[in-house]
Scaffold this motif. Structure first.
Motif, mmCIF file in Angstrom:
data_model
loop_
_atom_site.group_PDB
_atom_site.id
_atom_site.type_symbol
_atom_site.label_atom_id
_atom_site.label_comp_id
_atom_site.label_asym_id
_atom_site.label_seq_id
_atom_site.Cartn_x
_atom_site.Cartn_y
_atom_site.Cartn_z
ATOM 1 N N GLU A 15 0.821 -1.214 0.000
ATOM 2 C CA GLU A 15 0.000 0.000 0.000
ATOM 3 C C GLU A 15 0.860 1.270 0.000
ATOM 4 O O GLU A 15 0.445 2.297 -0.526
ATOM 5 N N LEU A 18 1.640 2.212 -3.532
ATOM 6 C CA LEU A 18 0.488 2.875 -4.160
ATOM 7 C C LEU A 18 0.377 4.333 -3.716
ATOM 8 O O LEU A 18 0.122 5.218 -4.533
ATOM 9 N N ASN A 32 -3.177 1.086 -11.355
ATOM 10 C CA ASN A 32 -4.078 -0.068 -11.416
ATOM 11 C C ASN A 32 -3.309 -1.370 -11.577
ATOM 12 O O ASN A 32 -3.692 -2.405 -11.013
ATOM 13 N N ARG A 35 -1.918 -2.147 -8.185
ATOM 14 C CA ARG A 35 -3.024 -2.576 -7.326
ATOM 15 C C ARG A 35 -3.407 -4.030 -7.652
ATOM 16 O O ARG A 35 -3.635 -4.835 -6.742
#
Length: 131
Positions: A15, A18, A32, A35
């Motif tokens: 995370e 990201l 994306n 992710r």
């Protein structure tokens, strides 16, 4: 003893990656893709649990996965083979390699909590066997 080369796809985003991608304005398609890779990692790790499903709160997931990674660091009694605790030098080496400095203190605290839970469970099983 030779040098072990890590496979090219050994990179495991999390995370934090990201968040950095968002902060630096990475293209949405790249965000994306990362992710999707994180979710694929989680699915693969879930599969490794051999069907032993149990709930884990999202905020604890990284600690649970880290605990899986440091399972080789158990110190055992030379007489009984019983777990005595984690080898903190090995755990800290793992933390230094894989966890951002800002997250290490909390991660270590989570690992200690899980370590204590395992040791308590081991003791309960040993007590049950003695009865």
């Amino acid at each position: 003893m030779g040098i072990r080369e890590e496979p090219a796809d050994a990179w495991l985003p999390d995370e934090d990656v990201l968040a950095c991608m968002h902060a630096f304005g990475a293209p949405e398609k790249d965000i994306n893709a990362v992710r999707a890779r994180i979710e694929a990692q989680r699915e693969a790790l879930r599969g490794e649990l051999n069907g032993a499903d149990f709930p884990v709160w999202a905020e604890n997931w990284d600690v649970v996965m880290a605990f899986q990674d440091v399972q080789t660091q158990w110190v055992r009694s030379s007489f009984s083979g019983q777990r005595m605790g984690l080898n903190y030098a090995g755990v800290n080496a793992w933390l230094d390699r894989f966890i951002r400095r800002t997250r290490r203190k909390n991660m270590f605290a989570g690992l200690q909590l899980m370590e204590r839970a395992v040791l308590v469970a081991d003791q309960e099983l040993a007590d049950k066997e003695r009865r």
